[in-house]
Write a protein that holds these residues in place. Sequence first.
Motif, mmCIF file in Angstrom:
data_model
loop_
_atom_site.group_PDB
_atom_site.id
_atom_site.type_symbol
_atom_site.label_atom_id
_atom_site.label_comp_id
_atom_site.label_asym_id
_atom_site.label_seq_id
_atom_site.Cartn_x
_atom_site.Cartn_y
_atom_site.Cartn_z
ATOM 1 N N SER A 1 0.648 -1.364 0.298
ATOM 2 C CA SER A 1 0.167 -0.311 0.492
ATOM 3 C C SER A 1 0.738 0.961 0.164
ATOM 4 O O SER A 1 0.866 2.396 -0.744
ATOM 5 C CB SER A 1 -1.144 0.397 1.281
ATOM 6 N N ILE A 2 1.970 1.211 1.016
ATOM 7 C CA ILE A 2 2.616 2.656 0.918
ATOM 8 C C ILE A 2 3.426 2.460 -0.299
ATOM 9 O O ILE A 2 3.636 3.827 -1.534
ATOM 10 C CB ILE A 2 4.349 1.986 1.619
ATOM 11 N N GLU A 3 4.194 1.574 -0.857
ATOM 12 C CA GLU A 3 4.993 1.275 -2.804
ATOM 13 C C GLU A 3 3.902 1.935 -3.778
ATOM 14 O O GLU A 3 4.399 2.653 -4.627
ATOM 15 C CB GLU A 3 5.447 -0.125 -2.813
ATOM 16 N N THR A 4 2.178 1.585 -3.183
ATOM 17 C CA THR A 4 1.908 2.018 -4.435
ATOM 18 C C THR A 4 1.303 4.078 -4.274
ATOM 19 O O THR A 4 0.727 4.705 -4.654
ATOM 20 C CB THR A 4 0.059 1.089 -4.705
ATOM 21 N N LYS A 5 1.269 4.677 -3.015
ATOM 22 C CA LYS A 5 1.282 5.518 -2.664
ATOM 23 C C LYS A 5 2.382 6.402 -2.784
ATOM 24 O O LYS A 5 2.301 8.029 -2.758
ATOM 25 C CB LYS A 5 0.233 5.688 -0.961
ATOM 26 N N THR A 6 4.060 6.448 -2.901
ATOM 27 C CA THR A 6 4.491 6.646 -2.835
ATOM 28 C C THR A 6 4.950 7.017 -4.299
ATOM 29 O O THR A 6 4.244 6.654 -5.478
ATOM 30 C CB THR A 6 5.617 5.877 -3.089
ATOM 31 N N LEU A 7 5.818 8.650 -4.344
ATOM 32 C CA LEU A 7 5.308 9.284 -5.412
ATOM 33 C C LEU A 7 6.997 9.175 -6.170
ATOM 34 O O LEU A 7 7.531 9.205 -5.114
ATOM 35 C CB LEU A 7 5.589 10.683 -5.411
ATOM 36 N N THR A 8 7.098 8.609 -7.525
ATOM 37 C CA THR A 8 8.532 8.875 -7.738
ATOM 38 C C THR A 8 8.776 9.745 -9.441
ATOM 39 O O THR A 8 8.213 9.879 -9.351
ATOM 40 C CB THR A 8 8.104 6.872 -8.652
ATOM 41 N N ASN A 9 10.012 9.543 -9.431
ATOM 42 C CA ASN A 9 10.377 10.576 -10.073
ATOM 43 C C ASN A 9 10.171 10.491 -11.740
ATOM 44 O O ASN A 9 9.073 11.878 -12.116
ATOM 45 C CB ASN A 9 11.661 10.299 -9.901
ATOM 46 N N GLU A 10 9.169 9.338 -12.552
ATOM 47 C CA GLU A 10 8.671 9.555 -13.246
ATOM 48 C C GLU A 10 7.023 9.760 -12.806
ATOM 49 O O GLU A 10 5.772 10.777 -13.607
ATOM 50 C CB GLU A 10 8.479 7.889 -13.643
ATOM 51 N N SER A 11 5.763 9.650 -11.369
ATOM 52 C CA SER A 11 5.084 10.569 -12.143
ATOM 53 C C SER A 11 5.233 11.532 -11.802
ATOM 54 O O SER A 11 4.825 12.622 -12.025
ATOM 55 C CB SER A 11 4.783 9.911 -10.802
ATOM 56 N N VAL A 12 6.169 12.575 -11.115
ATOM 57 C CA VAL A 12 6.173 14.067 -10.261
ATOM 58 C C VAL A 12 6.248 14.418 -11.867
ATOM 59 O O VAL A 12 6.292 15.535 -12.234
ATOM 60 C CB VAL A 12 8.038 13.895 -9.571
ATOM 61 N N ILE A 13 7.530 14.350 -12.155
ATOM 62 C CA ILE A 13 7.121 14.201 -13.820
ATOM 63 C C ILE A 13 6.743 14.884 -15.102
ATOM 64 O O ILE A 13 6.365 15.312 -15.027
ATOM 65 C CB ILE A 13 8.839 13.603 -14.494
ATOM 66 N N SER A 14 5.311 13.344 -14.785
ATOM 67 C CA SER A 14 5.035 13.502 -15.658
ATOM 68 C C SER A 14 3.474 13.900 -14.956
ATOM 69 O O SER A 14 2.550 15.207 -15.563
ATOM 70 C CB SER A 14 4.184 12.215 -15.523
ATOM 71 N N MET A 15 3.089 15.031 -13.162
ATOM 72 C CA MET A 15 2.128 15.326 -13.193
ATOM 73 C C MET A 15 2.733 16.811 -14.403
ATOM 74 O O MET A 15 2.063 17.335 -14.292
ATOM 75 C CB MET A 15 2.099 15.966 -11.890
ATOM 76 N N VAL A 16 3.979 17.679 -13.748
ATOM 77 C CA VAL A 16 4.994 18.551 -14.043
ATOM 78 C C VAL A 16 4.007 18.957 -15.499
ATOM 79 O O VAL A 16 4.151 19.662 -15.635
ATOM 80 C CB VAL A 16 6.019 19.006 -13.918
ATOM 81 N N ARG A 17 4.701 17.802 -15.773
ATOM 82 C CA ARG A 17 4.253 18.117 -18.213
ATOM 83 C C ARG A 17 3.383 18.326 -18.117
ATOM 84 O O ARG A 17 2.359 19.501 -18.797
ATOM 85 C CB ARG A 17 4.999 16.770 -18.557
ATOM 86 N N ARG A 18 1.559 17.559 -17.258
ATOM 87 C CA ARG A 18 0.463 17.547 -17.602
ATOM 88 C C ARG A 18 0.235 19.109 -17.419
ATOM 89 O O ARG A 18 -0.645 20.390 -17.302
ATOM 90 C CB ARG A 18 -0.484 17.215 -17.235
ATOM 91 N N ILE A 19 0.381 19.428 -16.299
ATOM 92 C CA ILE A 19 0.495 20.881 -15.584
ATOM 93 C C ILE A 19 0.977 22.537 -16.648
ATOM 94 O O ILE A 19 0.098 23.297 -16.472
ATOM 95 C CB ILE A 19 1.175 21.734 -14.678
ATOM 96 N N PHE A 20 2.226 21.842 -16.941
ATOM 97 C CA PHE A 20 2.745 22.670 -17.748
ATOM 98 C C PHE A 20 2.275 22.590 -19.457
ATOM 99 O O PHE A 20 1.808 23.766 -20.037
ATOM 100 C CB PHE A 20 3.599 23.262 -18.044
ATOM 101 N N LEU A 21 1.150 21.749 -19.399
ATOM 102 C CA LEU A 21 0.809 21.321 -21.178
ATOM 103 C C LEU A 21 -1.016 22.278 -20.330
ATOM 104 O O LEU A 21 -1.707 23.206 -22.388
ATOM 105 C CB LEU A 21 0.333 20.615 -21.132
ATOM 106 N N LYS A 22 -1.193 22.311 -19.563
ATOM 107 C CA LYS A 22 -2.641 23.142 -19.158
ATOM 108 C C LYS A 22 -1.978 24.963 -19.683
ATOM 109 O O LYS A 22 -3.730 24.807 -19.760
ATOM 110 C CB LYS A 22 -3.029 22.763 -18.023
ATOM 111 N N VAL A 23 -0.800 24.511 -18.383
ATOM 112 C CA VAL A 23 -0.757 26.348 -18.781
ATOM 113 C C VAL A 23 -0.558 27.017 -19.556
ATOM 114 O O VAL A 23 -1.178 28.160 -20.645
ATOM 115 C CB VAL A 23 0.534 26.889 -17.599
ATOM 116 N N LEU A 24 0.378 26.285 -20.724
ATOM 117 C CA LEU A 24 0.261 26.375 -22.640
ATOM 118 C C LEU A 24 -0.996 26.641 -23.451
ATOM 119 O O LEU A 24 -1.318 26.891 -23.583
ATOM 120 C CB LEU A 24 2.067 25.658 -23.167
#
Length: 92
Positions: free
Chosen positions: A69-92
């Motif tokens: 359960s902890i492993e599935t809730k832990t943010l990885t580098n890949e998940s953070v990069i993916s979230m940042v990209r989605r945020i920037f795509l919405k802003v642009l």
Amino acid sequence: MCYFIHGSYDSALVYLNEAQRLRGGGIVENAIKVCNAAKAENQILRIVESKAESSQRKAEEEQQQQTRSIETKTLTNESVISMVRRIFLKVL
């Protein structure tokens, strides 16, 4: 008595009862009582050990489930990069 010493209480009781039948006495009666008590205690011990093993397995399973359960809730580098990209795509 060797069967008793090795924990083979049923076999010990067979021979102790035969000894009682052939030539009974206080020593044989006492040995039968001790053997019966040891057999009963051994049965109780097996029940307790079984319950302890079951509890241990259950605790280990719960620990593994919590870890997954902890492993599935832990943010990885890949998940953070993916979230940042989605945020920037919405802003642009």
